[in-house]
Design a protein around this motif. Structure first.
Motif, short mmCIF file in Angstrom:
data_model
loop_
_atom_site.label_atom_id
_atom_site.label_comp_id
_atom_site.label_asym_id
_atom_site.label_seq_id
_atom_site.Cartn_x
_atom_site.Cartn_y
_atom_site.Cartn_z
N THR A 312 0.84 -1.19 0.00
CA THR A 312 0.00 0.00 0.00
C THR A 312 0.87 1.24 0.00
OG1 THR A 312 -0.13 0.10 2.40
CG2 THR A 312 -1.79 -1.23 1.27
N SER A 313 0.26 2.38 -0.33
CA SER A 313 1.02 3.65 -0.37
C SER A 313 1.56 4.01 1.00
CB SER A 313 0.13 4.77 -0.91
OG SER A 313 -1.02 4.93 -0.08
N ALA A 314 0.80 3.70 2.06
CA ALA A 314 1.25 4.03 3.41
C ALA A 314 2.52 3.27 3.75
CB ALA A 314 0.16 3.70 4.43
N ARG A 315 2.58 2.01 3.31
CA ARG A 315 3.78 1.22 3.59
C ARG A 315 4.94 1.67 2.72
NH1 ARG A 315 2.07 -5.01 3.44
NH2 ARG A 315 4.01 -5.28 4.59
N THR A 316 4.64 2.07 1.49
CA THR A 316 5.70 2.53 0.60
C THR A 316 6.36 3.78 1.15
OG1 THR A 316 4.45 1.67 -1.28
CG2 THR A 316 6.23 3.21 -1.77
N ASP A 317 5.55 4.69 1.68
CA ASP A 317 6.10 5.93 2.23
C ASP A 317 6.93 5.67 3.47
OD1 ASP A 317 4.80 7.23 0.25
OD2 ASP A 317 3.06 7.79 1.47
N GLY A 318 6.69 4.57 4.16
CA GLY A 318 7.44 4.26 5.37
C GLY A 318 7.20 5.25 6.48
N THR A 319 5.96 5.79 6.55
CA THR A 319 5.69 6.82 7.55
C THR A 319 5.34 6.23 8.90
OG1 THR A 319 3.40 6.87 6.75
CG2 THR A 319 4.93 8.48 5.82
N GLY A 320 5.17 4.89 8.97
CA GLY A 320 4.84 4.28 10.25
C GLY A 320 5.97 4.46 11.25
N ILE A 321 5.58 4.59 12.52
CA ILE A 321 6.59 4.80 13.57
C ILE A 321 7.57 3.62 13.61
CG2 ILE A 321 6.95 5.04 16.05
CD1 ILE A 321 4.30 6.49 16.21
N GLY A 322 7.02 2.39 13.52
CA GLY A 322 7.86 1.20 13.62
C GLY A 322 8.89 1.12 12.51
N LEU A 323 8.47 1.30 11.25
CA LEU A 323 9.40 1.22 10.13
C LEU A 323 10.41 2.36 10.16
CD1 LEU A 323 7.08 0.19 7.14
CD2 LEU A 323 8.36 -1.26 8.71
N ARG A 324 9.96 3.56 10.49
CA ARG A 324 10.89 4.69 10.58
C ARG A 324 11.93 4.46 11.66
NH1 ARG A 324 7.65 8.46 12.05
NH2 ARG A 324 8.43 8.82 14.16
N ASN A 325 11.48 3.89 12.78
CA ASN A 325 12.39 3.59 13.87
C ASN A 325 13.47 2.60 13.44
OD1 ASN A 325 13.10 1.81 16.41
ND2 ASN A 325 12.52 3.83 17.16
N VAL A 326 13.04 1.56 12.71
CA VAL A 326 13.99 0.55 12.23
C VAL A 326 15.02 1.20 11.31
CG1 VAL A 326 14.24 -1.48 10.74
CG2 VAL A 326 12.45 -1.42 12.48
N LYS A 327 14.56 2.02 10.36
CA LYS A 327 15.48 2.64 9.41
C LYS A 327 16.46 3.58 10.11
CE LYS A 327 12.30 4.13 6.49
NZ LYS A 327 11.70 4.75 5.27
N GLU A 328 15.98 4.37 11.04
CA GLU A 328 16.86 5.32 11.72
C GLU A 328 17.87 4.61 12.61
OE1 GLU A 328 14.83 8.41 13.74
OE2 GLU A 328 13.96 9.26 11.92
N ARG A 329 17.44 3.54 13.26
CA ARG A 329 18.36 2.83 14.16
C ARG A 329 19.49 2.16 13.39
NH1 ARG A 329 15.22 -1.14 17.68
NH2 ARG A 329 17.27 -1.45 18.61
N ILE A 330 19.19 1.49 12.28
CA ILE A 330 20.27 0.84 11.53
C ILE A 330 21.13 1.88 10.83
CG2 ILE A 330 18.95 -1.29 11.23
CD1 ILE A 330 18.53 -0.50 8.32
N ALA A 331 20.54 3.02 10.43
CA ALA A 331 21.34 4.08 9.81
C ALA A 331 22.32 4.66 10.81
CB ALA A 331 20.43 5.17 9.26
N HIS A 332 21.87 4.83 12.06
CA HIS A 332 22.76 5.36 13.09
C HIS A 332 23.83 4.34 13.46
CE1 HIS A 332 24.23 7.38 16.64
NE2 HIS A 332 24.03 6.28 17.31
N ARG A 333 23.45 3.08 13.56
CA ARG A 333 24.39 2.03 14.00
C ARG A 333 25.43 1.70 12.93
NH1 ARG A 333 27.66 -1.10 14.89
NH2 ARG A 333 27.64 -2.98 16.21
N PHE A 334 25.01 1.68 11.66
CA PHE A 334 25.93 1.21 10.61
C PHE A 334 26.18 2.23 9.51
CE2 PHE A 334 23.62 -2.56 12.21
CZ PHE A 334 24.69 -3.24 12.75
N GLY A 335 25.46 3.35 9.52
CA GLY A 335 25.65 4.34 8.47
C GLY A 335 25.29 3.80 7.10
N SER A 336 26.12 4.12 6.11
CA SER A 336 25.84 3.70 4.73
C SER A 336 26.10 2.22 4.51
CB SER A 336 26.70 4.52 3.76
OG SER A 336 28.08 4.31 4.02
N ARG A 337 26.64 1.53 5.51
CA ARG A 337 26.92 0.10 5.35
C ARG A 337 25.68 -0.77 5.53
NH1 ARG A 337 30.97 -1.26 9.68
NH2 ARG A 337 29.66 0.21 10.84
N ALA A 338 24.58 -0.17 5.97
CA ALA A 338 23.33 -0.92 6.16
C ALA A 338 22.25 -0.32 5.28
CB ALA A 338 22.91 -0.89 7.62
N GLU A 339 21.24 -1.14 4.99
CA GLU A 339 20.17 -0.68 4.11
C GLU A 339 18.85 -1.33 4.53
OE1 GLU A 339 19.34 -0.45 -0.71
OE2 GLU A 339 20.31 -2.24 0.13
#
Length: 364
Positions: A312-339
């Motif tokens: 769905t569009s809501a999932r594509t945007d990744g605006t959910g708190i849970g998905l955003r949290n996952v993305k920010e945490r791995i970005a902080h922990r690993f930087g560009s080495r994680a995706e």
């Protein structure tokens, strides 16, 4: 193991907005200061000063270029935090070499513009002047490193504040999942209904709910946990959903044995699984297939939560708190080495986390 923040290298000079402005301003001040010094000298006439200006311009231009090259060289040295003595030693050596190269270079290059009697290369002046230029480069290096270290300290402070904010948000999010009123209401309602229809299933659901709460409430780690513990918590959650939805929910967990002790950021998979459940059951009476997978790809760990359905569009945007949290945490922990990627392929929605494996494995 030294963290990325502690092992931060000097940033490349071209990425620093202040660097070129400071370079231009500093060397301009040095040029003007040199002219004013000659004007203050009673032995130097104005005509001689004007005649020596090209000579001074060559000197300052070379100083600008050599110091800029020195800045690039300093950026390539080992981290200040990783090995401070080695860094300072190489930095001072580089500054001394730069000063030693600067003085004879501008003497040779400025020869065509040097009028008679101006700037003659005398042996008695060579070594004092050489030491003067080396001292200037050493001073420039100390100033550059001091300003850069202040910039790095500010960046580290921002990283720390961001890490604290993400950790606080992760703790809050974990509490939301641990005591999710909607989830608990549905689970207890299902147990109440099953108590009069199927006592065995009601007992099984109580057992699974107890196991899930034990995992989530007892293990409050949001930093790093064994993949097996994360999977056990997910299995308990899915078991509750399985009792509720029966044959409409089909679950498969595929984790390689050699990956079960790998350390991952805590509470990383649960938001992905709950997201799959929430969006996967949007079509009534349709079987939902969920696969939780972990595999190794060379030196990388790939975690996947796949479910049947559409994106769905809501999932594509990744605006959910849970998905955003996952993305920010791995970005902080690993930087560009994680995706983190969320995509749909042939009626299957896949949430995929790719991260370095060598920094996660439990040391022997």
């Amino acid at each position: 193991m030294t963290s990325d923040r502690d092992a931060r290298r000097l940033p490349p000079p071209w990425s620093l907005p202040w660097f070129w402005k400071a370079q231009a301003a500093g060397w301009l001040v040095y040029f003007i200061g040199g002219l004013l010094s000659e004007l203050a000298s009673e032995e130097t006439g104005s005509e001689t000063i004007l005649a020596s200006m090209p000579f001074q311009i060559v000197r300052v231009t070379l100083g600008f270029l050599i110091s800029s090259g020195l800045a690039v060289g300093l950026q390539r040295l080992p981290s200040v935090r990783a090995n401070p003595r080695r860094f300072v030693g190489f930095a001072l050596l580089g500054a001394a070499v730069a000063g030693a190269v600067w003085y004879p270079s501008f003497r040779v290059m400025s020869h065509p513009w040097r009028p008679a009697g101006v700037g003659r290369l005398e042996v008695s002046c060579f070594f004092p002047c050489l030491l003067e230029h080396i001292w200037l480069m050493l001073t420039w290096t100390v100033l550059f490193l001091a300003v850069t270290e202040l910039q790095l300290a500010s960046a580290r402070e921002q990283d720390t504040l961001r890490a604290e904010r993400l950790a606080s948000e992760a703790r809050y999010q974990m509490l939301v999942y641990q005591v999710n009123p909607h989830f608990l209401f549905n689970a207890l309602n299902s147990i109440r209904a099953l108590a009069t229809e199927d006592v065995m299933r009601a007992r099984e659901m109580i057992t699974q709910l107890s196991a899930f709460l034990r995992h989530t409430l007892a293990d409050r780690s949001i930093h790093e946990v064994a993949l097996s513990r994360e999977v056990d918590s997910i299995a308990a959650y899915l078991a509750i959903e399985k009792v509720r939805h029966e044959e409409l929910l089909q679950i498969r967990v595929d984790i390689a044995d050699d990956l079960r002790d790998v350390q991952i950021p805590g509470f990383l998979l649960h938001p992905l699984v709950e997201n799959a459940i929430t969006h996967g059951f949007r079509v009534p009476d349709q079987v939902l297939y969920i696969d939780v997978r972990a595999r190794r790809d060379s030196d990388r760990l790939i975690l996947e939560v796949a479910n049947s359905g559409t994106l769905t569009s809501a999932r594509t945007d990744g605006t959910g708190i849970g998905l955003r949290n996952v993305k920010e945490r791995i970005a902080h922990r690993f930087g560009s080495r994680a995706e983190f990627r969320l995509e749909e392929t042939e009626g299957v929605v896949v949430a995929r986390i790719t991260m370095p494996l060598e920094t996660l494995e439990t040391p022997p």
